[in-house]
Scaffold this motif. Structure first.
Motif, PDB file in Angstrom:
ATOM      1  N   THR A 129       0.848  -1.194   0.000  1.00 23.60           N
ATOM      2  CA  THR A 129       0.000   0.000   0.000  1.00 23.60           C
ATOM      3  C   THR A 129       0.876   1.233   0.000  1.00 23.60           C
ATOM      4  O   THR A 129       1.782   1.342   0.831  1.00 23.60           O
ATOM      5  CB  THR A 129      -0.854   0.043   1.283  1.00 23.60           C
ATOM      6  N   THR A 130       0.633   2.160  -0.908  1.00 16.23           N
ATOM      7  CA  THR A 130       1.401   3.407  -0.884  1.00 16.23           C
ATOM      8  C   THR A 130       0.633   4.417  -0.033  1.00 16.23           C
ATOM      9  O   THR A 130      -0.592   4.430  -0.011  1.00 16.23           O
ATOM     10  CB  THR A 130       1.580   3.997  -2.300  1.00 16.23           C
ATOM     11  N   HIS A 131       1.393   5.242   0.653  1.00 18.72           N
ATOM     12  CA  HIS A 131       0.773   6.309   1.432  1.00 18.72           C
ATOM     13  C   HIS A 131       1.160   7.617   0.774  1.00 18.72           C
ATOM     14  O   HIS A 131       2.290   7.764   0.307  1.00 18.72           O
ATOM     15  CB  HIS A 131       1.292   6.272   2.872  1.00 18.72           C
ATOM     16  N   SER A 132       0.239   8.560   0.725  1.00 23.22           N
ATOM     17  CA  SER A 132       0.586   9.803   0.049  1.00 23.22           C
ATOM     18  C   SER A 132       1.668  10.536   0.844  1.00 23.22           C
ATOM     19  O   SER A 132       1.777  10.388   2.063  1.00 23.22           O
ATOM     20  CB  SER A 132      -0.642  10.656  -0.190  1.00 23.22           C
ATOM     21  N   LEU A 133       2.468  11.288   0.119  1.00 24.71           N
ATOM     22  CA  LEU A 133       3.634  11.917   0.722  1.00 24.71           C
ATOM     23  C   LEU A 133       3.225  13.219   1.398  1.00 24.71           C
ATOM     24  O   LEU A 133       2.324  13.909   0.941  1.00 24.71           O
ATOM     25  CB  LEU A 133       4.676  12.188  -0.358  1.00 24.71           C
ATOM     26  N   SER A 134       3.929  13.542   2.493  1.00 21.10           N
ATOM     27  CA  SER A 134       3.596  14.788   3.195  1.00 21.10           C
ATOM     28  C   SER A 134       4.874  15.471   3.669  1.00 21.10           C
ATOM     29  O   SER A 134       5.946  14.878   3.655  1.00 21.10           O
ATOM     30  CB  SER A 134       2.682  14.491   4.379  1.00 21.10           C
ATOM     31  N   GLY A 135       4.738  16.712   4.097  1.00 16.93           N
ATOM     32  CA  GLY A 135       5.887  17.477   4.563  1.00 16.93           C
ATOM     33  C   GLY A 135       6.584  18.178   3.425  1.00 16.93           C
ATOM     34  O   GLY A 135       6.076  18.222   2.303  1.00 16.93           O
ATOM     35  N   ASP A 136       7.775  18.742   3.703  1.00 12.84           N
ATOM     36  CA  ASP A 136       8.479  19.447   2.630  1.00 12.84           C
ATOM     37  C   ASP A 136       9.075  18.427   1.662  1.00 12.84           C
ATOM     38  O   ASP A 136       8.996  17.208   1.882  1.00 12.84           O
ATOM     39  CB  ASP A 136       9.526  20.428   3.184  1.00 12.84           C
ATOM     40  N   LYS A 137       9.672  18.926   0.598  1.00 16.46           N
ATOM     41  CA  LYS A 137      10.084  18.017  -0.471  1.00 16.46           C
ATOM     42  C   LYS A 137      11.133  17.004  -0.005  1.00 16.46           C
ATOM     43  O   LYS A 137      11.060  15.823  -0.367  1.00 16.46           O
ATOM     44  CB  LYS A 137      10.619  18.849  -1.641  1.00 16.46           C
ATOM     45  N   ALA A 138      12.075  17.444   0.816  1.00 18.26           N
ATOM     46  CA  ALA A 138      13.101  16.516   1.299  1.00 18.26           C
ATOM     47  C   ALA A 138      12.444  15.415   2.137  1.00 18.26           C
ATOM     48  O   ALA A 138      12.800  14.228   2.025  1.00 18.26           O
ATOM     49  CB  ALA A 138      14.149  17.271   2.108  1.00 18.26           C
ATOM     50  N   GLU A 139      11.483  15.796   2.970  1.00 16.65           N
ATOM     51  CA  GLU A 139      10.764  14.817   3.788  1.00 16.65           C
ATOM     52  C   GLU A 139       9.957  13.858   2.899  1.00 16.65           C
ATOM     53  O   GLU A 139       9.897  12.652   3.157  1.00 16.65           O
ATOM     54  CB  GLU A 139       9.854  15.552   4.787  1.00 16.65           C
ATOM     55  N   GLN A 140       9.361  14.395   1.841  1.00 10.43           N
ATOM     56  CA  GLN A 140       8.596  13.536   0.925  1.00 10.43           C
ATOM     57  C   GLN A 140       9.505  12.496   0.266  1.00 10.43           C
ATOM     58  O   GLN A 140       9.145  11.331   0.122  1.00 10.43           O
ATOM     59  CB  GLN A 140       7.917  14.385  -0.145  1.00 10.43           C
ATOM     60  N   TYR A 141      10.722  12.938  -0.115  1.00 11.29           N
ATOM     61  CA  TYR A 141      11.654  11.964  -0.702  1.00 11.29           C
ATOM     62  C   TYR A 141      12.099  10.933   0.329  1.00 11.29           C
ATOM     63  O   TYR A 141      12.310   9.762  -0.006  1.00 11.29           O
ATOM     64  CB  TYR A 141      12.854  12.674  -1.338  1.00 11.29           C
ATOM     65  N   ALA A 142      12.245  11.356   1.588  1.00  9.70           N
ATOM     66  CA  ALA A 142      12.619  10.392   2.641  1.00  9.70           C
ATOM     67  C   ALA A 142      11.519   9.333   2.773  1.00  9.70           C
ATOM     68  O   ALA A 142      11.794   8.130   2.894  1.00  9.70           O
ATOM     69  CB  ALA A 142      12.845  11.123   3.959  1.00  9.70           C
ATOM     70  N   GLN A 143      10.259   9.791   2.714  1.00 10.17           N
ATOM     71  CA  GLN A 143       9.134   8.834   2.790  1.00 10.17           C
ATOM     72  C   GLN A 143       9.123   7.912   1.570  1.00 10.17           C
ATOM     73  O   GLN A 143       8.899   6.706   1.678  1.00 10.17           O
ATOM     74  CB  GLN A 143       7.806   9.585   2.880  1.00 10.17           C
ATOM     75  N   LEU A 144       9.392   8.515   0.393  1.00 12.50           N
ATOM     76  CA  LEU A 144       9.377   7.721  -0.838  1.00 12.50           C
ATOM     77  C   LEU A 144      10.491   6.660  -0.804  1.00 12.50           C
ATOM     78  O   LEU A 144      10.294   5.523  -1.241  1.00 12.50           O
ATOM     79  CB  LEU A 144       9.549   8.664  -2.034  1.00 12.50           C
ATOM     80  N   SER A 145      11.637   7.034  -0.262  1.00 14.99           N
ATOM     81  CA  SER A 145      12.738   6.071  -0.139  1.00 14.99           C
ATOM     82  C   SER A 145      12.343   4.905   0.755  1.00 14.99           C
ATOM     83  O   SER A 145      12.658   3.752   0.463  1.00 14.99           O
ATOM     84  CB  SER A 145      13.983   6.745   0.456  1.00 14.99           C
ATOM     85  N   ARG A 146      11.641   5.214   1.841  1.00 16.20           N
ATOM     86  CA  ARG A 146      11.224   4.128   2.739  1.00 16.20           C
ATOM     87  C   ARG A 146      10.231   3.213   2.027  1.00 16.20           C
ATOM     88  O   ARG A 146      10.284   1.993   2.160  1.00 16.20           O
ATOM     89  CB  ARG A 146      10.617   4.699   4.039  1.00 16.20           C
ATOM     90  N   GLN A 147       9.345   3.801   1.228  1.00 14.06           N
ATOM     91  CA  GLN A 147       8.390   2.970   0.463  1.00 14.06           C
ATOM     92  C   GLN A 147       9.142   2.115  -0.555  1.00 14.06           C
ATOM     93  O   GLN A 147       8.804   0.949  -0.777  1.00 14.06           O
ATOM     94  CB  GLN A 147       7.368   3.863  -0.252  1.00 14.06           C
ATOM     95  N   ALA A 148      10.167   2.710  -1.169  1.00 11.48           N
ATOM     96  CA  ALA A 148      10.949   1.969  -2.166  1.00 11.48           C
ATOM     97  C   ALA A 148      11.681   0.797  -1.515  1.00 11.48           C
ATOM     98  O   ALA A 148      11.706  -0.322  -2.051  1.00 11.48           O
ATOM     99  CB  ALA A 148      11.933   2.911  -2.853  1.00 11.48           C
ATOM    100  N   GLU A 149      12.270   1.056  -0.345  1.00  9.67           N
ATOM    101  CA  GLU A 149      12.975  -0.024   0.376  1.00  9.67           C
ATOM    102  C   GLU A 149      12.022  -1.179   0.672  1.00  9.67           C
ATOM    103  O   GLU A 149      12.377  -2.348   0.512  1.00  9.67           O
ATOM    104  CB  GLU A 149      13.548   0.496   1.708  1.00  9.67           C
ATOM    105  N   ALA A 150      10.811  -0.826   1.106  1.00 11.93           N
ATOM    106  CA  ALA A 150       9.824  -1.873   1.438  1.00 11.93           C
ATOM    107  C   ALA A 150       9.426  -2.646   0.185  1.00 11.93           C
ATOM    108  O   ALA A 150       9.228  -3.865   0.221  1.00 11.93           O
ATOM    109  CB  ALA A 150       8.601  -1.239   2.090  1.00 11.93           C
ATOM    110  N   LEU A 151       9.357  -1.928  -0.930  1.00 10.45           N
ATOM    111  CA  LEU A 151       8.895  -2.541  -2.180  1.00 10.45           C
ATOM    112  C   LEU A 151       9.880  -3.567  -2.724  1.00 10.45           C
ATOM    113  O   LEU A 151       9.480  -4.575  -3.311  1.00 10.45           O
ATOM    114  CB  LEU A 151       8.685  -1.407  -3.194  1.00 10.45           C
TER     115      LEU A 151
END
Ligand code: SME
Length: 160
Positions: A3-25
């Motif tokens: 399940t993907t969760h929509s990204l939040s926070g500033d852009k750097a924080e959004q990329y940090a979240q996206l990286s965590r989703q990528a690692e899980a994937l």
């Protein structure tokens, strides 16, 4: 199911979240096609203002299109051509604010206006490139570059 969760926070924080989703994937999976396919889909749907996200793989001679999201693309790109070739040849990320001003740009989708290409190296050997196109001029800033380079590292590490 992932399940993907929509990204939040500033852009750097959004990329940090996206990286965590990528690692899980990619966790526990080493297949280069499977992980490229899922990462393309993840990024294409998570980030705004993109018309193409995908991978080209080096076949020992040129770059050959791999998994992607977006319209059908050029199949083979010689290393001396295009933004992709420049990234593969130089080993440096190519961040191009205006593709029409880039000498030798390979136009696959006429909607593309700016582009970011991250080269993929594994143990000093060229694997291919991770390519993102946008219909907007100057879509990618330094924060995008850092975030997408981190996703590229996650991909290369996933290969084992
Ligand atoms: N524009 C790229 C070609 C690949 S497409 O953008 C998907 C280039 O100049 O290398």
């Amino acid at each position: 199911m992932f399940t993907t969760h929509s990204l939040s926070g500033d852009k750097a924080e959004q990329y940090a979240q996206l990286s965590r989703q990528a690692e899980a994937l990619v966790a526990g999976e080493h297949d280069r096609i499977a992980n490229a396919a899922n990462l393309s889909a993840l990024v294409y749907h998570a980030l705004p203002r993109l018309n193409w996200v995908g991978f080209y793989f080096f076949d020992g001679h040129e770059l050959v299109v791999g998994p992607f999201q977006g319209l059908p693309a050029c199949i083979r790109i010689p290393l001396d051509k295009g933004v992709c070739g420049a990234a593969a040849r130089s080993g440096d990320t190519q961040r191009v604010p205006d593709v029409n001003a880039f000498e030798g740009h390979v136009a696959c989708d006429s909607a593309s206006r700016s582009e970011l290409v991250v080269p993929l190296f594994r143990n000093d050997a060229l694997v291919g490139v991770f390519d993102l196109d946008s219909p907007d001029l100057d879509r990618f800033d330094v924060t995008d570059q850092r975030g997408l380079e981190e996703l590229a590292r996650i991909y290369v590490r996933s290969l084992g």
